[in-house]
Design a protein around this motif. Structure first.
Motif, PDB file in Angstrom:
ATOM      1  N   VAL A  46      15.363 -11.318 -23.479  1.00  0.00           N
ATOM      2  CA  VAL A  46      14.695 -12.614 -23.655  1.00  0.00           C
ATOM      3  C   VAL A  46      15.028 -13.540 -22.483  1.00  0.00           C
ATOM      4  CG1 VAL A  46      14.681 -14.705 -25.106  1.00  0.00           C
ATOM      5  CG2 VAL A  46      14.436 -12.441 -26.151  1.00  0.00           C
ATOM      6  N   ARG A  47      16.270 -13.527 -22.080  1.00  0.00           N
ATOM      7  CA  ARG A  47      16.685 -14.344 -20.931  1.00  0.00           C
ATOM      8  C   ARG A  47      15.905 -13.948 -19.674  1.00  0.00           C
ATOM      9  NH1 ARG A  47      21.932 -13.578 -21.408  1.00  0.00           N
ATOM     10  NH2 ARG A  47      22.035 -11.986 -19.821  1.00  0.00           N
ATOM     11  N   TRP A  48      15.752 -12.636 -19.432  1.00  0.00           N
ATOM     12  CA  TRP A  48      15.002 -12.164 -18.264  1.00  0.00           C
ATOM     13  C   TRP A  48      13.515 -12.504 -18.375  1.00  0.00           C
ATOM     14  CZ3 TRP A  48      16.412 -11.189 -13.606  1.00  0.00           C
ATOM     15  CH2 TRP A  48      17.720 -10.775 -13.344  1.00  0.00           C
ATOM     16  N   ALA A  49      12.949 -12.340 -19.555  1.00  0.00           N
ATOM     17  CA  ALA A  49      11.527 -12.664 -19.732  1.00  0.00           C
ATOM     18  C   ALA A  49      11.284 -14.153 -19.486  1.00  0.00           C
ATOM     19  CB  ALA A  49      11.062 -12.259 -21.130  1.00  0.00           C
ATOM     20  N   ARG A  50      12.178 -15.004 -19.985  1.00  0.00           N
ATOM     21  CA  ARG A  50      12.028 -16.456 -19.758  1.00  0.00           C
ATOM     22  C   ARG A  50      12.194 -16.796 -18.283  1.00  0.00           C
ATOM     23  NH1 ARG A  50      15.372 -18.197 -25.128  1.00  0.00           N
ATOM     24  NH2 ARG A  50      13.595 -18.131 -26.538  1.00  0.00           N
ATOM     25  N   ARG A  51      13.133 -16.138 -17.636  1.00  0.00           N
ATOM     26  CA  ARG A  51      13.325 -16.370 -16.202  1.00  0.00           C
ATOM     27  C   ARG A  51      12.058 -15.987 -15.440  1.00  0.00           C
ATOM     28  NH1 ARG A  51      13.938 -13.398 -11.958  1.00  0.00           N
ATOM     29  NH2 ARG A  51      15.079 -14.090 -10.139  1.00  0.00           N
ATOM     30  N   ASN A  52      11.515 -14.822 -15.737  1.00  0.00           N
ATOM     31  CA  ASN A  52      10.300 -14.365 -15.062  1.00  0.00           C
ATOM     32  C   ASN A  52       9.115 -15.276 -15.366  1.00  0.00           C
ATOM     33  OD1 ASN A  52      11.670 -12.258 -13.858  1.00  0.00           O
ATOM     34  ND2 ASN A  52      11.199 -10.825 -15.507  1.00  0.00           N
ATOM     35  N   GLN A  53       9.055 -15.791 -16.583  1.00  0.00           N
ATOM     36  CA  GLN A  53       8.003 -16.742 -16.948  1.00  0.00           C
ATOM     37  C   GLN A  53       8.108 -17.994 -16.076  1.00  0.00           C
ATOM     38  OE1 GLN A  53       8.485 -18.454 -20.836  1.00  0.00           O
ATOM     39  NE2 GLN A  53       6.583 -19.599 -20.720  1.00  0.00           N
ATOM     40  N   ARG A  54       9.328 -18.499 -15.914  1.00  0.00           N
ATOM     41  CA  ARG A  54       9.535 -19.692 -15.075  1.00  0.00           C
ATOM     42  C   ARG A  54       9.156 -19.428 -13.623  1.00  0.00           C
ATOM     43  NH1 ARG A  54      14.099 -20.035 -18.098  1.00  0.00           N
ATOM     44  NH2 ARG A  54      15.396 -19.184 -16.437  1.00  0.00           N
TER      45      ARG A  54
END
Length: 175
Positions: free
Chosen positions: A46-54
């Motif tokens: 989830v942390r990686w997905a949010r980072r990639n989203q940003r």
């Protein structure tokens, strides 16, 4: 996936087991009018997905942590146009290490590895819009095994896209 969404205005897309978000974020980027929901059990994922989203600057994506469909808002019932499942499916007896991929991201539940996929099939049906589509990755032989279960759950299974021993199976929700 994108072909199915062409005829839909403001489509709703869900990806379960998103990992770093590659598939769901690609859909969100291609369709900025879509509402895209990504879920994963793993805090790190989830942390990686949010980072990639940003990094991609995508505002049409919601990333949530939790098991399968649980983190999705209740307001999505009957509104999801496409639900993608990138879930663990390797049967425990067939597990083979793949690089540094953690075992729990590929080893499925149950003797045939289809436990989470079966749970998704049952849980997704009331969430899908009429004519909504379910896409699930698994072994080719597993698709053949789960197709009759899809019919019993109110889906019309389509032809799977096969690549070596793997398949991405498509099933349309019968309205």
């Amino acid at each position: 996936t994108l072909e199915r969404l062409q005829s839909r205005q403001t489509p709703v897309v869900v990806e379960l087991g998103t990992g770093c978000g590659a598939i769901g974020l690609a859909v969100a980027r291609a369709r900025p009018d879509a509402a895209v929901h990504l879920t994963d059990l793993s805090h790190a994922a989830v942390r990686w997905a949010r980072r990639n989203q940003r990094v991609l600057g995508l505002r049409n994506v919601t990333v949530s942590q939790g098991p399968l469909l649980d983190p999705l808002p209740s307001g999505l019932s009957g509104k999801i146009d496409v639900l993608l499942g990138n879930l663990p499916f390797y049967p425990p007896d067939d597990y083979a290490r793949i690089g540094n991929v953690p075992r729990d991201t590929i080893q499925g539940a149950g003797a045939d590895g289809l436990g989470l996929i079966r749970e998704t099939i049952r849980g997704a049906a009331p969430l899908l819009a009429p004519g909504g589509m379910l896409l699930l990755q698994m072994f080719d032989w597993q698709w053949e095994k789960v197709a009759p279960e899809l019919v019993a759950a109110g889906y019309s299974p389509g032809e799977a896209v096969r690549s070596g021993p793997f398949a991405i199976g498509r099933a349309d929700r019968i309205a």
